[in-house]
Design an enzyme around this catalytic site. Structure first.
Site, PDB file in Angstrom:
ATOM      1  CD1 TRP A  38      -3.088  -1.242   0.960  1.00 37.53           C
ATOM      2  CD2 TRP A  38      -1.504  -2.411   2.010  1.00 37.53           C
ATOM      3  NE1 TRP A  38      -3.622  -2.473   1.276  1.00 37.53           N
ATOM      4  CE2 TRP A  38      -2.676  -3.213   1.911  1.00 37.53           C
ATOM      5  CE3 TRP A  38      -0.372  -2.951   2.637  1.00 37.53           C
ATOM      6  CZ2 TRP A  38      -2.735  -4.506   2.424  1.00 37.53           C
ATOM      7  CZ3 TRP A  38      -0.439  -4.239   3.141  1.00 37.53           C
ATOM      8  CH2 TRP A  38      -1.610  -4.999   3.029  1.00 37.53           C
ATOM      9  CG  ASP A  59      17.860  -5.035  -0.121  1.00 36.54           C
ATOM     10  OD1 ASP A  59      17.953  -4.886  -1.357  1.00 36.54           O
ATOM     11  OD2 ASP A  59      16.779  -5.156   0.477  1.00 36.54           O
ATOM     12  CG  ASN A 101      15.935  -4.513  -6.145  1.00 37.98           C
ATOM     13  OD1 ASN A 101      15.496  -5.657  -6.265  1.00 37.98           O
ATOM     14  ND2 ASN A 101      16.159  -3.948  -4.975  1.00 37.98           N
TER      15      ASN A 101
END
Length: 303
Positions: free
Chosen positions: A100, A256, A163
């Site tokens: 969201w 990451d 990514n």
């Protein structure tokens, strides 16, 4: 060393020990890398460039950054916006996400070119990703790429992780085009072969490596899960075998954290092979624990 990471940090709902319950945290691809850099490069100044709102959740993020040692001086405040939110679902250690982020302040992080340039001017190493670009409108994408190009010309080191996240882009063609534009202004490119094969059609990790070298990167490191890491950096080429993880708990932030270990190891030794070993060691530690940001007290980088 002064490091500037650019991107979006979101509120994270991660599965708790009790089924059906979630714990609130903060994470995001470039944010995760920056956070890990603060833990393994304590002498470095690591800053994060993003935008947040004026609500309590946004202030909680800023407080979290300050407490962790991650510099928040380049965090912009945008009224009437807030943080994006995502929820993690785990199945046998593999994660999937529900997002969201429509009101995310970070979507406007490059709306002020002067603030972006000022932050870059104060850094030695600048790091961003394909997700950083994907959340921006076209004008802001262009602003960020142009600023990175100028910073590289001024002697800054630009590091970029493609990514690839197709769901964030209006089309896969626009995604691949923009990724290559960003790679062309970067010194270090850190792709993951599985994603690159899917969206660029690379037949081998070597094809991925060569494509990024061809647009001007001087150092390309191709991650490939448990398979060997392929690299070409400043004329040195080779591959590094990866020690497999005995028990994967959660793969969140695997890439990451690898990037953080690699950048820290390379900065400390100027040896890309040692940097890759550092990245692999940190990623193994992270996937053996739950969450994007895991406890680091018992971790040490390999010598």
């Amino acid at each position: 060393m002064r490091v500037l990471a650019i991107g979006e940090c979101m509120a994270e709902l991660a599965p708790a020990e009790t089924a059906g319950r979630f714990a609130l945290g903060f994470a995001g691809d470039t944010f995760n890398t920056a956070w890990y850099l603060t833990k393994i490069m304590p002498t470095a100044e690591v800053s994060y460039f993003t935008a947040i709102g004026t609500d309590t959740l946004s202030q909680d993020l800023k407080n979290f950054m300050d407490a962790s040692g991650l510099q928040s001086k380049h965090v912009q405040i945008i009224p009437d916006r807030t943080l994006g939110l995502y929820m993690i679902t785990l199945t046998d250690g593999e994660r999937s996400f529900t997002y969201w982020r429509g009101q995310s302040a970070a979507r406007a992080l490059a709306a002020d070119p002067e603030a972006l340039i000022k932050a870059m001017d104060a850094a030695d190493l600048i790091y961003f990703s394909g997700i950083t670009l994907a959340i921006l409108d076209q004008a802001s994408k262009d602003t960020l790429v142009a600023a990175a190009r100028a910073a590289r010309a001024a002697g800054k080191t630009i590091a970029f992780d493609p990514n690839l996240r197709p769901r964030l882009w209006t089309s896969t063609d626009r995604m691949t085009e923009t990724i290559m534009e960003a790679a062309a202004v970067s010194d270090i490119v850190l792709p993951s072969y599985e994603d690159e094969a899917d969206w660029f059609g690379d037949a081998t990790p070597g094809g991925t490596l060569q494509r990024y070298l061809d647009v001007g990167a001087s150092c390309v490191v191709v991650k490939n899960g448990p398979a060997p890491v392929l690299y070409s950096c400043d004329g040195a080429q080779g591959e590094i075998a990866i020690t497999p993880v005995e028990s994967v708990v959660d793969t969140t932030a695997a890439g990451d954290s690898f990037n953080a270990g690699l950048l820290a190891g390379r900065a400390a030794t100027q040896d890309i092979a040692k940097g890759i070993a550092s990245g692999a060691a940190l990623a193994r530690w992270v996937v053996s624990n739950k969450g994007a940001l895991v406890p680091m007290d018992a971790f040490t980088l390999p010598v």
